[in-house]
Write a protein that holds these residues in place. Sequence first.
Motif, PDB file in Angstrom:
ATOM      1  N   ASN A  79      13.230   7.616  -9.399  1.00 27.98           N
ATOM      2  CA  ASN A  79      14.233   6.796 -10.077  1.00 27.98           C
ATOM      3  C   ASN A  79      15.353   6.353  -9.149  1.00 27.98           C
ATOM      4  OD1 ASN A  79      12.897   7.010 -12.548  1.00 27.98           O
ATOM      5  ND2 ASN A  79      13.869   8.994 -13.003  1.00 27.98           N
ATOM      6  N   GLY A  80      15.648   7.164  -8.159  1.00 24.65           N
ATOM      7  CA  GLY A  80      16.713   6.787  -7.217  1.00 24.65           C
ATOM      8  C   GLY A  80      16.233   6.912  -5.803  1.00 24.65           C
ATOM      9  N   PRO A  81      15.292   6.068  -5.372  1.00 24.10           N
ATOM     10  CA  PRO A  81      14.730   6.196  -4.021  1.00 24.10           C
ATOM     11  C   PRO A  81      15.802   5.977  -2.958  1.00 24.10           C
ATOM     12  CG  PRO A  81      14.121   4.098  -5.002  1.00 24.10           C
ATOM     13  CD  PRO A  81      14.770   4.893  -6.090  1.00 24.10           C
ATOM     14  N   ILE A  82      15.684   6.724  -1.884  1.00 21.86           N
ATOM     15  CA  ILE A  82      16.670   6.630  -0.805  1.00 21.86           C
ATOM     16  C   ILE A  82      16.500   5.348  -0.018  1.00 21.86           C
ATOM     17  CG2 ILE A  82      17.439   7.725   1.330  1.00 21.86           C
ATOM     18  CD1 ILE A  82      16.560  10.396   0.138  1.00 21.86           C
ATOM     19  N   PHE A  83      15.257   4.991   0.278  1.00 21.07           N
ATOM     20  CA  PHE A  83      14.995   3.837   1.131  1.00 21.07           C
ATOM     21  C   PHE A  83      14.230   2.748   0.382  1.00 21.07           C
ATOM     22  CE2 PHE A  83      15.223   7.057   4.690  1.00 21.07           C
ATOM     23  CZ  PHE A  83      16.501   6.667   5.075  1.00 21.07           C
ATOM     24  N   ALA A  84      14.561   2.514  -0.850  1.00 20.43           N
ATOM     25  CA  ALA A  84      13.938   1.440  -1.617  1.00 20.43           C
ATOM     26  C   ALA A  84      14.947   0.938  -2.639  1.00 20.43           C
ATOM     27  CB  ALA A  84      12.669   1.921  -2.307  1.00 20.43           C
ATOM     28  N   PRO A  85      14.862  -0.328  -3.013  1.00 19.36           N
ATOM     29  CA  PRO A  85      15.792  -0.862  -4.010  1.00 19.36           C
ATOM     30  C   PRO A  85      15.630  -0.138  -5.338  1.00 19.36           C
ATOM     31  CG  PRO A  85      14.609  -2.630  -2.877  1.00 19.36           C
ATOM     32  CD  PRO A  85      13.940  -1.347  -2.508  1.00 19.36           C
ATOM     33  N   THR A  86      16.742   0.127  -6.016  1.00 22.22           N
ATOM     34  CA  THR A  86      16.697   0.759  -7.327  1.00 22.22           C
ATOM     35  C   THR A  86      15.858  -0.092  -8.281  1.00 22.22           C
ATOM     36  OG1 THR A  86      18.885   1.703  -6.980  1.00 22.22           O
ATOM     37  CG2 THR A  86      18.081   1.621  -9.248  1.00 22.22           C
ATOM     38  N   TYR A 134       0.872  -1.182   0.000  1.00 25.15           N
ATOM     39  CA  TYR A 134       0.000   0.000   0.000  1.00 25.15           C
ATOM     40  C   TYR A 134       0.906   1.228   0.000  1.00 25.15           C
ATOM     41  CZ  TYR A 134      -3.470   3.414   1.624  1.00 25.15           C
ATOM     42  OH  TYR A 134      -4.297   4.512   1.742  1.00 25.15           O
ATOM     43  N   PHE A 135       0.729   2.096  -0.982  1.00 26.39           N
ATOM     44  CA  PHE A 135       1.590   3.270  -1.119  1.00 26.39           C
ATOM     45  C   PHE A 135       0.743   4.525  -1.165  1.00 26.39           C
ATOM     46  CE2 PHE A 135       4.189   6.369  -3.427  1.00 26.39           C
ATOM     47  CZ  PHE A 135       5.397   6.255  -2.745  1.00 26.39           C
ATOM     48  N   ASN A 136       0.909   5.394  -0.162  1.00 24.56           N
ATOM     49  CA  ASN A 136       0.135   6.626  -0.098  1.00 24.56           C
ATOM     50  C   ASN A 136       0.909   7.643   0.745  1.00 24.56           C
ATOM     51  OD1 ASN A 136      -1.700   8.707   0.095  1.00 24.56           O
ATOM     52  ND2 ASN A 136      -3.437   7.413   0.654  1.00 24.56           N
ATOM     53  N   PRO A 153       8.899  23.692   0.134  1.00 25.90           N
ATOM     54  CA  PRO A 153       7.532  23.198   0.401  1.00 25.90           C
ATOM     55  C   PRO A 153       6.963  22.381  -0.740  1.00 25.90           C
ATOM     56  CG  PRO A 153       7.757  25.469   1.120  1.00 25.90           C
ATOM     57  CD  PRO A 153       9.031  25.136   0.385  1.00 25.90           C
ATOM     58  N   ALA A 154       7.339  22.703  -1.961  1.00 25.52           N
ATOM     59  CA  ALA A 154       6.806  21.947  -3.103  1.00 25.52           C
ATOM     60  C   ALA A 154       7.261  20.495  -3.072  1.00 25.52           C
ATOM     61  CB  ALA A 154       7.257  22.601  -4.413  1.00 25.52           C
ATOM     62  N   ALA A 155       8.384  20.244  -2.396  1.00 26.48           N
ATOM     63  CA  ALA A 155       8.900  18.878  -2.288  1.00 26.48           C
ATOM     64  C   ALA A 155       8.531  18.242  -0.953  1.00 26.48           C
ATOM     65  CB  ALA A 155      10.414  18.875  -2.472  1.00 26.48           C
ATOM     66  N   GLY A 156       7.635  18.884  -0.216  1.00 25.40           N
ATOM     67  CA  GLY A 156       7.187  18.333   1.055  1.00 25.40           C
ATOM     68  C   GLY A 156       7.998  18.776   2.246  1.00 25.40           C
ATOM     69  N   GLN A 185       6.999   7.623   3.014  1.00 28.87           N
ATOM     70  CA  GLN A 185       7.046   6.878   1.755  1.00 28.87           C
ATOM     71  C   GLN A 185       7.527   7.746   0.593  1.00 28.87           C
ATOM     72  OE1 GLN A 185       3.035   5.192   1.478  1.00 28.87           O
ATOM     73  NE2 GLN A 185       3.868   3.187   2.034  1.00 28.87           N
ATOM     74  N   ALA A 186       7.559   9.063   0.801  1.00 28.15           N
ATOM     75  CA  ALA A 186       8.079   9.933  -0.246  1.00 28.15           C
ATOM     76  C   ALA A 186       9.542   9.616  -0.546  1.00 28.15           C
ATOM     77  CB  ALA A 186       7.931  11.401   0.169  1.00 28.15           C
TER      78      ALA A 186
END
Length: 528
Positions: A323-330, A308-310, A469-472, A317-318
């Motif tokens: 393309n290069g997530p910090i905390f997820a496999p490439t 579940y991704f939200n 802010p635009a990037a959270g 989860q952001a």
Amino acid sequence: MSLLQPSTAYGQDSEGKNAEVEGVSTTPGEIIVTAQRRSEKAQNVGIAIAAFSGDTLKERGVATSSDIAALTPGVNLSGTYGGQSVQFSIRGVTQSDFNDAIEGPVAVYVDDIYIASQQGQSMALFDLARVEALKGPQGTLFGRNATGGLVHMVVQTPKLAVMEGHLDASYGRFDTTSVDGAINIPLGNSVALRASGAWNYNGAMWRNVFPAGNNPAAIQSFIPRTSPQGQDLGRKDSLSGRLQLLAEVAPDWRIRLSVSGTRQRFSESPWASSVATPVVDAFGNVVNTVRTGPNDTRSVIGADGNNYFNPAIFAFQAFQQGNGPIFAPTGASMTRFPGATWFGYTPVDINKRQLSKDYALSNLNRFDAYSFSGHLDGKVGNSDLTLISGYNRYKKTFLLDADSSPGNVFTFGNKADIQTFSTELRLSHNAPGLNWQAGLYYLHDNAFNAQGILGPTGSYFALVFELPPAAGGFGIPGALANGIDPLAVFRLKTNSYSAFGQINWEFAPKFTVVLGGRCPPSAPMAQI
């Protein structure tokens, strides 16, 4: 409130077991307690009480107030900071707020002085006459009202015309060392001095295998951390002392002055994390949390059992998308590393007493306390008068690696400075079949506390504050390079006044009516 009860009731715990009664009476197997503000056998106290003599505490290796819970049914300790900060709970009555400025529902007294600081309840126990744990509401015999119960640590006081002393030491695993001693010196026939102290130490118990467990693909820190870091944890160094002067100024009149202090030094909090995954329903509400399997890559488990991704609900989860997530496999956006925490960390084996943390220093957290008190006891006709005044101060600085991982994510900090002054005046009378006590109490509490999640230099938390802010983010320039400390600052000033009293009337053999009251039930004047 009145209560009809047999006057020969036994002091028992909530499970009905007899209280510990070893020690300091002329009759073997009896202990004299003052739970009802008069000296009597523990077996004759008609309230739920557990009492331990000083000799019993020494035989059982009791060194801190934390050990009291292990001996007393119905009395437990809850804590945070990996057990470095604790508070008593009795019969399940406790609180979940570990802010040091907030008083708990269980009152703790040391030498008849109320300990307002939760951290102050973890001080070392040494040179004690006994410890008494009273279960249930207390408010008609002691100055500070308590809904859950009361723990009273009664110290050994100076003895007139007696020269004595003792010194005890022990050594064990992890360099665990305990030394305590006392000396009583008579200064003539009417004055005596007593000095006592204790040193308790243990070395690091947890081996830090930093940076083990950190996935190489996960960024450890956006700015390299400076040393030292990754040190072994669990170290504790506690030094306490007490000096008392007793003077018999007139027949039946005594004055006792006391000064005491405690210095505690700890490593960063020795706690480790485990991997868990939240479970949500169809509306995105968290309904459960389950252990994460070694191959599980789901960030959150949805109602259909899939990932579940939200990020609108789970903001972290952001960091798991793009393309290069910090905390997820490439190439596997919106998931996590298999079996790892959200921060890309696979916990090491805690059964081997191992942990892996970057923000880990062997000598980091600090707590200091000191106390001054004066005690006056005397006779007014056939009644006993007691006047007690005390000043306490507690200073605390604690930090912990909140993510408990090799990654520079965020920390948690707490700084407190608490000062209290209290005065209690009691007048009591004991006669065959009738005894009573009346008292007045005043407490001034000036408490400062600052705590919150901290973002060290180069941490993920600091990055969130620097992102636009635009990037959270919050768009704070320099937050990543300088760190960010969004603390919640809390100051509480309390002035509390109360009058209390209790009458015990034995109107027939083995039957006593107890009438007690408090006015007002609670009268604090607080300024936040």
